[in-house]
Design a protein around this motif. Sequence first.
Motif, PDB file in Angstrom:
ATOM      1  N   GLN A  58       0.829  -1.201   0.000  1.00  0.00           N
ATOM      2  CA  GLN A  58       0.000   0.000   0.000  1.00  0.00           C
ATOM      3  C   GLN A  58       0.867   1.256   0.000  1.00  0.00           C
ATOM      4  O   GLN A  58       0.494   2.273   0.546  1.00  0.00           O
ATOM      5  CB  GLN A  58      -0.954  -0.011   1.194  1.00  0.00           C
ATOM      6  CG  GLN A  58      -2.025  -1.050   1.075  1.00  0.00           C
ATOM      7  CD  GLN A  58      -3.011  -1.010   2.228  1.00  0.00           C
ATOM      8  OE1 GLN A  58      -2.688  -0.592   3.344  1.00  0.00           O
ATOM      9  NE2 GLN A  58      -4.224  -1.460   1.969  1.00  0.00           N
ATOM     10  N   PHE A  59       1.991   1.199  -0.686  1.00  0.00           N
ATOM     11  CA  PHE A  59       2.929   2.314  -0.681  1.00  0.00           C
ATOM     12  C   PHE A  59       2.563   3.434  -1.628  1.00  0.00           C
ATOM     13  O   PHE A  59       3.126   4.498  -1.551  1.00  0.00           O
ATOM     14  CB  PHE A  59       4.353   1.827  -0.986  1.00  0.00           C
ATOM     15  CG  PHE A  59       4.450   0.800  -2.074  1.00  0.00           C
ATOM     16  CD1 PHE A  59       4.603  -0.538  -1.731  1.00  0.00           C
ATOM     17  CD2 PHE A  59       4.380   1.137  -3.405  1.00  0.00           C
ATOM     18  CE1 PHE A  59       4.689  -1.514  -2.716  1.00  0.00           C
ATOM     19  CE2 PHE A  59       4.477   0.183  -4.388  1.00  0.00           C
ATOM     20  CZ  PHE A  59       4.630  -1.159  -4.048  1.00  0.00           C
ATOM     21  N   GLY A  60       1.622   3.261  -2.529  1.00  0.00           N
ATOM     22  CA  GLY A  60       1.255   4.318  -3.478  1.00  0.00           C
ATOM     23  C   GLY A  60      -0.216   4.635  -3.429  1.00  0.00           C
ATOM     24  O   GLY A  60      -0.836   4.914  -4.448  1.00  0.00           O
TER      25      GLY A  60
ATOM     26  N   ASN B  52      11.663   1.236 -12.274  1.00  0.00           N
ATOM     27  CA  ASN B  52      10.410   0.954 -11.580  1.00  0.00           C
ATOM     28  C   ASN B  52       9.220   1.361 -12.441  1.00  0.00           C
ATOM     29  O   ASN B  52       9.212   2.440 -13.031  1.00  0.00           O
ATOM     30  CB  ASN B  52      10.342   1.733 -10.263  1.00  0.00           C
ATOM     31  CG  ASN B  52      11.342   1.263  -9.243  1.00  0.00           C
ATOM     32  OD1 ASN B  52      11.910   0.185  -9.353  1.00  0.00           O
ATOM     33  ND2 ASN B  52      11.565   2.069  -8.226  1.00  0.00           N
ATOM     34  N   HIS B  53       8.219   0.494 -12.475  1.00  0.00           N
ATOM     35  CA  HIS B  53       6.941   0.770 -13.138  1.00  0.00           C
ATOM     36  C   HIS B  53       5.860   0.428 -12.127  1.00  0.00           C
ATOM     37  O   HIS B  53       5.967  -0.567 -11.403  1.00  0.00           O
ATOM     38  CB  HIS B  53       6.769  -0.105 -14.384  1.00  0.00           C
ATOM     39  CG  HIS B  53       7.836   0.098 -15.395  1.00  0.00           C
ATOM     40  ND1 HIS B  53       7.746   1.026 -16.396  1.00  0.00           N
ATOM     41  CD2 HIS B  53       9.034  -0.501 -15.543  1.00  0.00           C
ATOM     42  CE1 HIS B  53       8.842   0.984 -17.134  1.00  0.00           C
ATOM     43  NE2 HIS B  53       9.647   0.062 -16.629  1.00  0.00           N
ATOM     44  N   PHE B  54       4.803   1.225 -12.081  1.00  0.00           N
ATOM     45  CA  PHE B  54       3.748   1.007 -11.106  1.00  0.00           C
ATOM     46  C   PHE B  54       2.401   0.855 -11.794  1.00  0.00           C
ATOM     47  O   PHE B  54       2.123   1.542 -12.774  1.00  0.00           O
ATOM     48  CB  PHE B  54       3.671   2.182 -10.115  1.00  0.00           C
ATOM     49  CG  PHE B  54       4.887   2.294  -9.246  1.00  0.00           C
ATOM     50  CD1 PHE B  54       4.965   1.593  -8.053  1.00  0.00           C
ATOM     51  CD2 PHE B  54       5.963   3.074  -9.630  1.00  0.00           C
ATOM     52  CE1 PHE B  54       6.094   1.682  -7.250  1.00  0.00           C
ATOM     53  CE2 PHE B  54       7.098   3.171  -8.840  1.00  0.00           C
ATOM     54  CZ  PHE B  54       7.159   2.474  -7.648  1.00  0.00           C
ATOM     55  N   VAL B  55       1.586  -0.066 -11.273  1.00  0.00           N
ATOM     56  CA  VAL B  55       0.212  -0.235 -11.727  1.00  0.00           C
ATOM     57  C   VAL B  55      -0.686  -0.315 -10.495  1.00  0.00           C
ATOM     58  O   VAL B  55      -0.214  -0.496  -9.379  1.00  0.00           O
ATOM     59  CB  VAL B  55       0.041  -1.486 -12.632  1.00  0.00           C
ATOM     60  CG1 VAL B  55       0.851  -1.356 -13.916  1.00  0.00           C
ATOM     61  CG2 VAL B  55       0.403  -2.765 -11.903  1.00  0.00           C
ATOM     62  N   ALA B  56      -1.976  -0.208 -10.722  1.00  0.00           N
ATOM     63  CA  ALA B  56      -2.955  -0.155  -9.639  1.00  0.00           C
ATOM     64  C   ALA B  56      -3.072  -1.487  -8.901  1.00  0.00           C
ATOM     65  O   ALA B  56      -3.018  -2.560  -9.509  1.00  0.00           O
ATOM     66  CB  ALA B  56      -4.318   0.241 -10.198  1.00  0.00           C
ATOM     67  N   LEU B  57      -3.257  -1.408  -7.592  1.00  0.00           N
ATOM     68  CA  LEU B  57      -3.495  -2.602  -6.778  1.00  0.00           C
ATOM     69  C   LEU B  57      -4.713  -3.382  -7.271  1.00  0.00           C
ATOM     70  O   LEU B  57      -4.737  -4.608  -7.204  1.00  0.00           O
ATOM     71  CB  LEU B  57      -3.732  -2.211  -5.319  1.00  0.00           C
ATOM     72  CG  LEU B  57      -2.520  -2.084  -4.423  1.00  0.00           C
ATOM     73  CD1 LEU B  57      -2.913  -1.496  -3.076  1.00  0.00           C
ATOM     74  CD2 LEU B  57      -1.826  -3.414  -4.248  1.00  0.00           C
ATOM     75  N   ALA B  58      -5.702  -2.677  -7.782  1.00  0.00           N
ATOM     76  CA  ALA B  58      -6.924  -3.331  -8.261  1.00  0.00           C
ATOM     77  C   ALA B  58      -6.649  -4.319  -9.386  1.00  0.00           C
ATOM     78  O   ALA B  58      -7.470  -5.205  -9.649  1.00  0.00           O
ATOM     79  CB  ALA B  58      -7.941  -2.289  -8.714  1.00  0.00           C
TER      80      ALA B  58
END
Length: 130
Positions: free
Chosen positions: A68-70, A93-99
């Motif tokens: 839950q860092f973003g 680093n690449h980020f996507v939604a937790l959903a």
Amino acid sequence: MFDWTKSCSYDEQQKRRFHTTARSRLKKLAAELHLPAGSYEVRSNKAGIAVSGEVTLHHTAVYIQVGQFGMSSGHGILIRTCKGRKDYTGGANHFVALAMLDDIPALAAAVRAITGIGRDAVHSPDRHAA
């Protein structure tokens, strides 16, 4: 559906559910990517009481971490390349939604697009059998 946005801070039951569910989804992701058994591990670090901690799928060529860092951005899945299971810093680093943990095929597609992992297992409609 699991509520990925419900904070784990100071909520041991939520943190336990978060880690259990994330581990299960990462194992499904490994299967969707056709990662060979023994080429990856799924591990969990619950960290301190005020944070979610993280759940990690570490393959020989990709590192995926859920936490839950973003939350302010809605992102909580880190995806990056790596060079072996001792590489903890890896590529960009690449980020996507937790959903996306609720849609494993879509998450697998994002992992493939970012890292190239699992592309050999995907059959293109224009690929012909020899």
